[in-house]
Design a protein around this motif. Structure first.
Motif, PDB file in Angstrom:
ATOM      1  N   LEU A 124       0.832  -1.196   0.000  1.00  0.00           N
ATOM      2  CA  LEU A 124       0.000   0.000   0.000  1.00  0.00           C
ATOM      3  C   LEU A 124       0.870   1.251   0.000  1.00  0.00           C
ATOM      4  O   LEU A 124       2.043   1.198   0.380  1.00  0.00           O
ATOM      5  N   ARG A 125       0.289   2.363  -0.438  1.00  0.00           N
ATOM      6  CA  ARG A 125       0.984   3.642  -0.452  1.00  0.00           C
ATOM      7  C   ARG A 125       0.062   4.736   0.082  1.00  0.00           C
ATOM      8  O   ARG A 125      -1.144   4.718  -0.174  1.00  0.00           O
ATOM      9  N   LEU A 126       0.653   5.696   0.797  1.00  0.00           N
ATOM     10  CA  LEU A 126      -0.079   6.891   1.215  1.00  0.00           C
ATOM     11  C   LEU A 126       0.160   7.965   0.169  1.00  0.00           C
ATOM     12  O   LEU A 126       1.296   8.221  -0.220  1.00  0.00           O
ATOM     13  N   ARG A 127      -0.918   8.590  -0.283  1.00  0.00           N
ATOM     14  CA  ARG A 127      -0.797   9.623  -1.300  1.00  0.00           C
ATOM     15  C   ARG A 127      -1.557  10.877  -0.872  1.00  0.00           C
ATOM     16  O   ARG A 127      -2.661  10.776  -0.335  1.00  0.00           O
ATOM     17  N   GLU A 128      -0.943  12.034  -1.106  1.00  0.00           N
ATOM     18  CA  GLU A 128      -1.604  13.305  -0.836  1.00  0.00           C
ATOM     19  C   GLU A 128      -1.807  14.042  -2.150  1.00  0.00           C
ATOM     20  O   GLU A 128      -0.853  14.337  -2.871  1.00  0.00           O
ATOM     21  N   TYR A 129      -3.052  14.350  -2.473  1.00  0.00           N
ATOM     22  CA  TYR A 129      -3.368  15.117  -3.674  1.00  0.00           C
ATOM     23  C   TYR A 129      -3.166  16.605  -3.400  1.00  0.00           C
ATOM     24  O   TYR A 129      -3.103  17.029  -2.236  1.00  0.00           O
ATOM     25  N   PRO A 130      -3.045  17.417  -4.463  1.00  0.00           N
ATOM     26  CA  PRO A 130      -2.813  18.860  -4.277  1.00  0.00           C
ATOM     27  C   PRO A 130      -3.818  19.556  -3.381  1.00  0.00           C
ATOM     28  O   PRO A 130      -3.494  20.533  -2.714  1.00  0.00           O
ATOM     29  N   SER A 131      -5.045  19.065  -3.342  1.00  0.00           N
ATOM     30  CA  SER A 131      -6.071  19.687  -2.499  1.00  0.00           C
ATOM     31  C   SER A 131      -5.864  19.381  -1.019  1.00  0.00           C
ATOM     32  O   SER A 131      -6.515  19.971  -0.161  1.00  0.00           O
ATOM     33  N   GLY A 132      -4.963  18.429  -0.722  1.00  0.00           N
ATOM     34  CA  GLY A 132      -4.751  18.000   0.652  1.00  0.00           C
ATOM     35  C   GLY A 132      -5.421  16.684   0.979  1.00  0.00           C
ATOM     36  O   GLY A 132      -5.241  16.153   2.081  1.00  0.00           O
ATOM     37  N   LEU A 133      -6.202  16.131   0.058  1.00  0.00           N
ATOM     38  CA  LEU A 133      -6.875  14.849   0.277  1.00  0.00           C
ATOM     39  C   LEU A 133      -5.841  13.739   0.418  1.00  0.00           C
ATOM     40  O   LEU A 133      -4.968  13.582  -0.435  1.00  0.00           O
ATOM     41  N   LEU A 134      -5.943  12.972   1.506  1.00  0.00           N
ATOM     42  CA  LEU A 134      -5.050  11.842   1.747  1.00  0.00           C
ATOM     43  C   LEU A 134      -5.792  10.541   1.455  1.00  0.00           C
ATOM     44  O   LEU A 134      -6.922  10.347   1.906  1.00  0.00           O
ATOM     45  N   VAL A 135      -5.130   9.653   0.724  1.00  0.00           N
ATOM     46  CA  VAL A 135      -5.738   8.370   0.381  1.00  0.00           C
ATOM     47  C   VAL A 135      -4.713   7.260   0.544  1.00  0.00           C
ATOM     48  O   VAL A 135      -3.498   7.495   0.525  1.00  0.00           O
ATOM     49  N   LEU A 136      -5.217   6.033   0.706  1.00  0.00           N
ATOM     50  CA  LEU A 136      -4.382   4.838   0.635  1.00  0.00           C
ATOM     51  C   LEU A 136      -4.613   4.189  -0.711  1.00  0.00           C
ATOM     52  O   LEU A 136      -5.757   4.038  -1.146  1.00  0.00           O
ATOM     53  N   GLU A 137      -3.508   3.806  -1.368  1.00  0.00           N
ATOM     54  CA  GLU A 137      -3.608   3.215  -2.697  1.00  0.00           C
ATOM     55  C   GLU A 137      -2.897   1.879  -2.749  1.00  0.00           C
ATOM     56  O   GLU A 137      -1.896   1.658  -2.054  1.00  0.00           O
ATOM     57  N   ASP A 138      -3.416   1.011  -3.592  1.00  0.00           N
ATOM     58  CA  ASP A 138      -2.735  -0.240  -3.923  1.00  0.00           C
ATOM     59  C   ASP A 138      -1.569   0.116  -4.841  1.00  0.00           C
ATOM     60  O   ASP A 138      -1.769   0.645  -5.932  1.00  0.00           O
ATOM     61  N   ALA A 139      -0.356  -0.141  -4.398  1.00  0.00           N
ATOM     62  CA  ALA A 139       0.825   0.284  -5.149  1.00  0.00           C
ATOM     63  C   ALA A 139       0.898  -0.309  -6.551  1.00  0.00           C
ATOM     64  O   ALA A 139       1.499   0.268  -7.447  1.00  0.00           O
ATOM     65  N   SER A 140       0.257  -1.452  -6.765  1.00  0.00           N
ATOM     66  CA  SER A 140       0.356  -2.127  -8.054  1.00  0.00           C
ATOM     67  C   SER A 140      -0.726  -1.732  -9.049  1.00  0.00           C
ATOM     68  O   SER A 140      -0.629  -2.051 -10.234  1.00  0.00           O
ATOM     69  N   SER A 141      -1.784  -1.034  -8.590  1.00  0.00           N
ATOM     70  CA  SER A 141      -2.902  -0.778  -9.508  1.00  0.00           C
ATOM     71  C   SER A 141      -3.425   0.651  -9.492  1.00  0.00           C
ATOM     72  O   SER A 141      -4.453   0.924 -10.095  1.00  0.00           O
ATOM     73  N   ALA A 142      -2.738   1.561  -8.805  1.00  0.00           N
ATOM     74  CA  ALA A 142      -3.254   2.927  -8.703  1.00  0.00           C
ATOM     75  C   ALA A 142      -2.250   3.959  -9.209  1.00  0.00           C
ATOM     76  O   ALA A 142      -2.200   5.069  -8.700  1.00  0.00           O
TER      77      ALA A 142
END
Length: 229
Positions: A124-142
């Motif tokens: 899994l990966r933690l990602r922050e979008y420019p708006s500040g939204l934080l999400v968890l992503e599947d590293a292999s499919s996102a």
């Protein structure tokens, strides 16, 4: 209670293994879709049972955040996959803390553990979008490339999209759908039209025309831009 939770975790592991495909076999009375729904519902029951012996500062000591990161991945990986490869961090936090019952994790510790996913080579990966939204992503499919390709395919099939349209198609939060459309625009794959009806995203005909023009000589006849719209 601990024995029940341990048994639930063992069953969950079995459901995530290749052998779980046996549960999807069609018999005389049920379809594959019916069986898949039963398996998904059973997984949800297991999630509701909670986590046995959760990681704490007392048990993990100096490597608390590393161990918490591993426990998070073990618990959330299948959930993230079922949600299309991306979930809002706040949703993941609520689900995980519900499973821990009385041994809750502070938001700051949760975020620090998620920040360690990549360093620990977890799925899994933690990602922050420019708006500040934080999400968890599947590293292999996102990856960005996959998101851009997927959104482009939707527009090719259904025409221009709003954030609400994309949220309905991908069954995701509206804020996440907006971020994915903005991501595609920043990459040059989409352009937007803003009106009193809202913001609608189109395939970037300007980029398509430029790509075609780059392959032509100066003496070639240029095709009208409208044919790419």
């Amino acid at each position: 209670a601990n024995e029940i939770v341990s048994m639930a975790e063992h069953i969950a592991t079995q459901l995530n293994s290749p052998a779980a495909s046996k549960l999807h076999r069609k018999d005389a009375a049920e379809s594959d879709e019916d069986n898949a729904e039963r398996v998904d519902a059973f997984r949800q029951y297991l999630l509701d049972l909670g986590i046995d012996s959760p990681v704490t500062r007392n048990t993990a000591g100096a490597v608390f955040h590393d161990e918490l990161a591993r426990e998070l991945c073990d618990y959330l990986e299948n959930y993230v996959s079922q949600c299309g490869g991306t979930v809002a961090l706040v949703d993941a936090y609520c689900l995980y803390n519900r499973a821990r019952e009385f041994s809750l994790v502070y938001p700051s510790d949760f975020v620090q553990a998620c920040e360690k996913f990549e360093a620990l080579q977890l799925p899994l990966r933690l990602r922050e979008y420019p708006s500040g939204l934080l999400v968890l992503e599947d590293a292999s499919s996102a990856s960005d490339a996959l998101i851009i390709s997927r959104v482009g395919a939707y527009i090719a099939s259904f025409g221009p999209l709003t954030a609400s349209d994309l949220a309905a198609i991908e069954d995701c939060a509206l804020t996440l759908a907006e971020e994915r459309l903005w991501l595609c625009e920043r990459a040059g794959a989409l352009c937007r039209d803003e009106s009193v009806e809202g913001v609608r995203f189109y395939a970037n005909a300007f980029a398509a025309a430029a790509a075609v023009g780059a392959g032509r000589g100066e003496g070639d006849v240029q095709e009208p831009l409208w044919q790419y719209i």
